[in-house]
Every structure is written in structure tokens, then in C-alpha cells.
Design a protein around this motif. Structure first.
Motif: not given
Length: 64
Positions: A33-35, A37, A50, A54, A57-58
Motif C-alpha cells: 500500500y502506498p501509504d 510507512p 509510524k 498507520w 489511522k486505518n
């Protein structure tokens, strides 16, 4: 000077998988996944701090 200088800030795939309680195979999928970390060069290094951000956030998101 930082007291935790010797503390690792980067995790390999196995360490990150253990931290989240998932398999190495699933972690290997998440890093696509591009986001996510991580830094990809000769090997993959996942930013420990991070990774927690992450994950928070997800939370609740469904990954296919």
C-alpha cells in the motif's frame, strides 16, 4: 543526547508482523500500500513509530 540512541526505529517484516500479531505473508501484502510507512531498498524497513500511527489511522478499514 537521546537516551534511547540504541533503540531500533526500524523493523523488518517479521518484527513488524509480530508487533501487529499478524503473519509475515499478510505484512508483506500491507507493505504494497502506498501509504504504508516503510522504505524499500535492498530490504524493507518499517518505521516503528509510524507503524503505530498507520495502524491507528486505518483501524476499522477493510483491506482486501
Amino acid at each position: 543526547m537521546n537516551e534511547n540512541f540504541n533503540e531500533k526505529i526500524g523493523l523488518n517484516v517479521s518484527e513488524a508482523a509480530n508487533m501487529l500479531g499478524i503473519s509475515k505473508n499478510l505484512m508483506s501484502e500491507l507493505i504494497k500500500y502506498p501509504d504504508f510507512p516503510c522504505i524499500k531498498f535492498k530490504r524493507i524497513v518499517i518505521n516503528k513509530k509510524k507503524l503505530q500511527e498507520w495502524f491507528d489511522k486505518n483501524s476499522g478499514r477493510f483491506f482486501v
